[in-house]
Design an enzyme around this catalytic site. Structure first.
Site, PDB file in Angstrom:
ATOM      1  N   HIS A 157      11.530 -12.667  58.460  1.00 30.15           N
ATOM      2  CA  HIS A 157      10.941 -13.701  59.318  1.00 30.15           C
ATOM      3  C   HIS A 157      10.973 -13.203  60.753  1.00 30.15           C
ATOM      4  O   HIS A 157      11.644 -12.216  61.052  1.00 30.15           O
ATOM      5  CB  HIS A 157      11.732 -15.020  59.194  1.00 30.15           C
ATOM      6  CG  HIS A 157      13.169 -14.842  59.565  1.00 30.15           C
ATOM      7  ND1 HIS A 157      14.135 -14.495  58.635  1.00 30.15           N
ATOM      8  CD2 HIS A 157      13.804 -14.918  60.750  1.00 30.15           C
ATOM      9  CE1 HIS A 157      15.305 -14.373  59.238  1.00 30.15           C
ATOM     10  NE2 HIS A 157      15.132 -14.612  60.538  1.00 30.15           N
ATOM     11  N   HIS A 164       9.426  -8.447  66.595  1.00 28.55           N
ATOM     12  CA  HIS A 164       9.641  -7.491  65.509  1.00 28.55           C
ATOM     13  C   HIS A 164      10.147  -8.226  64.272  1.00 28.55           C
ATOM     14  O   HIS A 164      10.680  -9.324  64.373  1.00 28.55           O
ATOM     15  CB  HIS A 164      10.651  -6.416  65.922  1.00 28.55           C
ATOM     16  CG  HIS A 164      12.041  -6.949  66.027  1.00 28.55           C
ATOM     17  ND1 HIS A 164      12.483  -7.674  67.118  1.00 28.55           N
ATOM     18  CD2 HIS A 164      13.086  -6.891  65.162  1.00 28.55           C
ATOM     19  CE1 HIS A 164      13.741  -8.033  66.924  1.00 28.55           C
ATOM     20  NE2 HIS A 164      14.130  -7.576  65.737  1.00 28.55           N
TER      21      HIS A 164
END
EC number: 3.1.4.58
Length: 194
Positions: free
Chosen positions: A47, A134
């Site tokens: 996630h 990221h």
């Protein structure tokens, strides 16, 4: 009353998650034996963390949901692309391996800042370090980092990206166990209030 270990994140839909799992598998293959030096994140746990809140008392969860919902309503849907790979603090001896994000990164950063402003009065200030777009796919088993991965990370620099249309934000609860964390979605809020 119990505490809840909470964080706010963007959750990739299944199609994006499957394609990200392929990218992570390609990274593992390219790493060869060095892949054993990494604890790989299961695809279902990948996630984009926006803000980690930590232990939140039960009686404060509703206020957190309200703040997350208000921030989401003030934002707009995002168009991201998962592309490339790298490591923190560097690719030579990374402690964290990640897949990169491109596209609406600046609007995402603005959303994170607004979310932080709304959560701070509730006792959850944003992290001191700048937010980085990221997706963590692995962590080195050795706290000093995992050598031998620079070539594998570089091999992921080129190649097709994975488009990701982000329509909502999720408040997750993290349940820790010896088998690893399990994430439960407590609340979802549509970006743009839609």
């Amino acid at each position: 009353m119990p505490n809840h270990r909470l964080f706010v994140a963007l959750e990739p839909p299944d199609g994006v998650r499957r394609r990200m799992a392929t990218l992570a598998a390609d990274l593992r293959r390219a790493a060869g034996r060095a892949a054993d030096d990494v604890r790989w994140v299961p695809a279902e746990n990948v996630h984009l963390t926006l803000q980690f809140l930590g232990a939140v008392p039960e009686e404060r969860v509703a206020d957190v949901v309200s703040a997350v919902t208000a921030a989401a309503a003030a934002a707009r849907p995002l168009s991201l692309e998962v592309k490339g790979a790298g490591g923190f603090p560097n690719a030579r001896r990374p402690r964290v391996l990640w897949l990169g994000l491109h596209g609406d990164v600046e609007p995402a950063r603005a959303f994170v800042a607004d979310l932080g402003r709304r959560l701070a009065p509730l006792g959850f200030p944003p992290e001191a370090r700048a937010w980085s777009a990221h997706l963590t796919v692995g962590r080195a088993r050795d706290p000093r980092g995992a050598p031998g991965l620079a070539g594998a990370l570089a091999s992921q620099a080129e190649g097709d990206g994975v488009p990701w249309r982000v329509a909502d934000v999720v408040l997750f609860e993290s349940h820790l166990s010896p088998k690893g964390p399990r994430y439960e979605a407590l609340a979802r809020a549509a970006l743009g209030g839609g």
